[in-house]
Write a protein that holds these residues in place. Structure first.
Motif, short mmCIF file in Angstrom:
data_model
loop_
_atom_site.label_atom_id
_atom_site.label_comp_id
_atom_site.label_asym_id
_atom_site.label_seq_id
_atom_site.Cartn_x
_atom_site.Cartn_y
_atom_site.Cartn_z
N VAL A 158 0.84 -1.21 0.00
CA VAL A 158 0.00 0.00 0.00
C VAL A 158 0.87 1.25 0.00
N THR A 159 0.27 2.41 -0.28
CA THR A 159 1.04 3.66 -0.24
C THR A 159 1.45 3.97 1.19
N SER A 160 2.61 4.64 1.34
CA SER A 160 3.13 4.88 2.69
C SER A 160 2.54 6.13 3.33
N GLY A 161 2.03 7.06 2.49
CA GLY A 161 1.48 8.30 3.03
C GLY A 161 2.56 9.32 3.36
N PHE A 162 3.81 9.09 2.88
CA PHE A 162 4.90 10.03 3.17
C PHE A 162 4.96 11.19 2.19
N SER A 163 3.88 11.43 1.46
CA SER A 163 3.88 12.56 0.53
C SER A 163 2.49 13.17 0.52
N THR A 164 2.35 14.31 -0.13
CA THR A 164 1.02 14.93 -0.21
C THR A 164 0.23 14.36 -1.39
N THR A 165 0.84 13.43 -2.13
CA THR A 165 0.20 12.90 -3.33
C THR A 165 -0.85 11.84 -3.00
N PHE A 166 -0.47 10.88 -2.17
CA PHE A 166 -1.41 9.81 -1.82
C PHE A 166 -1.53 9.68 -0.30
N PRO A 167 -2.74 9.46 0.21
CA PRO A 167 -2.87 9.17 1.64
C PRO A 167 -2.33 7.78 1.93
N GLU A 168 -2.12 7.48 3.18
CA GLU A 168 -1.59 6.17 3.55
C GLU A 168 -2.63 5.08 3.28
N GLY A 169 -2.17 3.92 2.87
CA GLY A 169 -3.04 2.75 2.82
C GLY A 169 -3.79 2.49 1.53
N ILE A 170 -3.49 3.22 0.46
CA ILE A 170 -4.16 2.92 -0.82
C ILE A 170 -3.45 1.73 -1.46
N PRO A 171 -4.19 0.68 -1.82
CA PRO A 171 -3.52 -0.51 -2.36
C PRO A 171 -2.78 -0.24 -3.67
N VAL A 172 -1.68 -0.95 -3.86
CA VAL A 172 -0.90 -0.82 -5.08
C VAL A 172 -0.84 -2.16 -5.81
N GLY A 173 -0.61 -3.22 -5.03
CA GLY A 173 -0.54 -4.55 -5.64
C GLY A 173 -0.26 -5.60 -4.57
N THR A 174 0.03 -6.82 -5.02
CA THR A 174 0.33 -7.90 -4.07
C THR A 174 1.69 -8.51 -4.38
N ILE A 175 2.36 -9.00 -3.32
CA ILE A 175 3.72 -9.54 -3.47
C ILE A 175 3.68 -10.87 -4.24
N MET A 176 4.54 -10.99 -5.27
CA MET A 176 4.65 -12.24 -6.02
C MET A 176 5.87 -13.04 -5.56
N SER A 177 7.01 -12.38 -5.45
CA SER A 177 8.23 -13.07 -5.03
C SER A 177 9.29 -12.06 -4.62
N GLN A 178 10.39 -12.60 -4.06
CA GLN A 178 11.50 -11.73 -3.69
C GLN A 178 12.62 -11.94 -4.70
N VAL A 179 13.29 -10.88 -5.08
CA VAL A 179 14.43 -11.04 -6.00
C VAL A 179 15.70 -10.48 -5.37
N ARG A 180 16.82 -10.95 -5.87
CA ARG A 180 18.10 -10.54 -5.32
C ARG A 180 18.33 -9.04 -5.56
N SER A 181 18.84 -8.35 -4.56
CA SER A 181 19.10 -6.93 -4.70
C SER A 181 20.61 -6.69 -4.73
N ASN A 182 21.02 -5.55 -5.28
CA ASN A 182 22.47 -5.23 -5.34
C ASN A 182 23.03 -4.94 -3.96
N ASP A 183 22.17 -4.40 -3.10
CA ASP A 183 22.60 -4.02 -1.77
C ASP A 183 22.22 -5.12 -0.78
N ASN A 184 23.17 -5.52 0.06
CA ASN A 184 22.90 -6.62 0.99
C ASN A 184 21.95 -6.24 2.12
N ASN A 185 21.82 -4.94 2.38
CA ASN A 185 20.97 -4.52 3.49
C ASN A 185 19.49 -4.42 3.12
#
Lengths: 170, 281
Positions: B214-241
């Motif tokens: 969902v949206t985080s609400g950290f901007s004036t564009t979208f309020p918090e909690g508007i759905p965006v999509g659903t998690i399909m899988s995790q992929v490897r990232s360049n950053d280990n953290n």
């Protein structure tokens, strides 16, 4: 289609409308886009002044760009393809007075030559469109796949369109 | 002088060619930063008039699906209202002797619009809506449909506006995993209008496949909690953290119909606070 200004205008409007209202919304198998706009440049008579051809091609590209929100993309690709129209045709036919007066089509050039000419134009146009759009070496694979598949789709589409026009005339 | 004219005449074709190439390059490289040029976008008067008449016809094609989605959304909202009413009743009986909680004034208002032109096959996609400056639409406003976030208003004409779609490379949206505080950045990479990526999710966060983003609400564009999509899988990232999630987008971008443009009542106030900070620096 002949070199009558009214016919050229009708072709211009029809190609623009077909590209922006239909072809822009097609992405076959996620890799092939029909790029109908190049047909206008292919079918312009060889007797047309190069500056006029460049102007018309630029305007056609610009009209499609305004609709598709891709400013400059099609305008640049159309201008460049219009610039290589003559060299592309003369690569397959002798440079003589007879060719200078023709309107490139199956009847005037013969199926083989016309197909080679059309495939060259379509291939170069597709390559230009996707290279300009992605504009990054990181996406070379995508650019090559999109170029090959879209060229093939557009080539088949234009060949069909040509046959339809020829059948209607006969 | 005659020589110069001869030279110009002789190479006029090349000059014409160079001129058009130059104009195209200027458009290509400077246009996206020049937001004022409405007439060169699909939000101009002529283009939008034709687009509107086309969408009058094509708009009927997906009504069945849209209707089903709206009914589902309606049912979900109705049950939520019932639950909230029950909760309010319950709370009122509990705290009848204390001061009533009046609630916060609503922060987001919305304007309903219809999508009249849409694209999903470019690396940067836009769509055009039939509401513009005269309807109170301004660049920077968020746009959602019944299934979730779809874009941000980018250029406004009088009666139409162009929206940057979620399907745009290099465009980032602040999102989080629903029910947690793990924030990431939504971005779109592939030529697939149904999948997107959420980057920079902290490594220690917990989630399950199928969880909602969902949206985080950290901007004036979208309020918090508007759905965006659903998690399909995790992929490897360049950053280990951090890790990256592949998600299935909730909205069907190929068939966008009715959308809502969100107006943040606090936008001016928050923006002025930001400018105030900058002045202070």
């Amino acid at each position: 289609m002949n070199s009558n200004p009214l016919n050229i205008f009708v072709l211009f409007v029809a190609i623009t409308a077909a590209q922006v209202l239909i072809c822009n919304h097609i992405l076959l198998f996620g890799v092939a886009v029909p790029l109908l706009s190049v047909y206008f440049i292919i079918r312009m008579p060889m007797s047309m002044k190069v500056s006029l051809l460049l102007t018309l091609s630029f305007l056609l590209g610009l009209a499609i760009d305004i609709w598709s929100d891709t400013p400059g993309l099609n305008a640049l690709a159309c201008t460049l393809v219009a610039g290589i129209k003559r060299p592309a045709l003369y690569a397959y036919v002798q440079r003589d007075d007879r060719v200078k007066e023709t309107i490139p089509n199956i009847a005037t050039l013969g199926l083989g030559t016309y197909c080679k000419y059309m495939l060259t134009m379509v291939g170069i146009y597709a390559f230009l469109v996707f290279s300009i759009e992605y504009f990054s070496f990181a996406d070379v694979k995508e650019i090559v796949i999109l170029t090959l598949c879209s060229s093939l789709l557009t080539f088949l589409l234009l060949l069909g369109l040509d046959s339809l026009i020829t059948v209607r005339r006969h | 002088m005659r020589n110069l004219l001869n030279f110009l005449m002789r190479y006029s074709t090349w000059f014409v060619f160079a001129f058009y190439v130059l104009v195209s390059l200027v458009l290509l490289f400077s246009f996206n930063t020049y937001q004022g040029a409405v007439y060169l976008t699909s939000a101009n008067a002529v283009t939008s008039a034709i687009n509107e008449s086309t969408s009058d016809v094509t708009g009927y094609f997906n009504l069945r699906t849209v209707n089903e989605q709206l009914q589902a959304r309606n049912a979900a909202l109705e049950s939520r209202i019932l639950n909230l009413n029950n909760e309010i009743k319950h709370l009122q009986t509990l705290i009848d002797d204390t001061v009533r909680y009046a609630g916060l004034p609503p922060r987001f208002d919305f304007e309903t619009a219809y999508v009249i032109n849409n694209s999903t096959r470019h690396p940067r996609n836009y769509f055009t809506i039939n509401r513009g400056r005269l309807d109170g639409i301004e660049p920077g406003m968020g746009v959602v449909d019944q299934n979730g976030v779809v874009g941000i208003v980018n250029v406004c004409g009088k009666h139409t506006a162009r929206v940057v779609s979620v399907l745009t490379k290099d465009q980032h949206f602040s999102v989080k995993i629903k029910g947690t505080a793990f924030v990431g950045s939504l971005t779109w990479k592939e030529n697939d209008p149904q999948t997107a990526w959420v980057e920079e999710i902290p490594r220690h966060s917990r989630y399950r496949v199928g969880d909602t983003i969902v949206t985080s609400g950290f901007s004036t564009t979208f309020p918090e909690g508007i759905p965006v999509g659903t998690i399909m899988s995790q992929v490897r990232s360049n950053d280990n953290n951090f890790f990256t999630l592949k998600i299935r987008l909730g909205s069907d971008f190929a068939h966008l119909g009715t959308v809502r443009v969100l107006k943040d009542e606090l936008k001016t106030e928050l923006d002025s606070l930001r400018t105030f900070d900058r002045k202070d620096d």
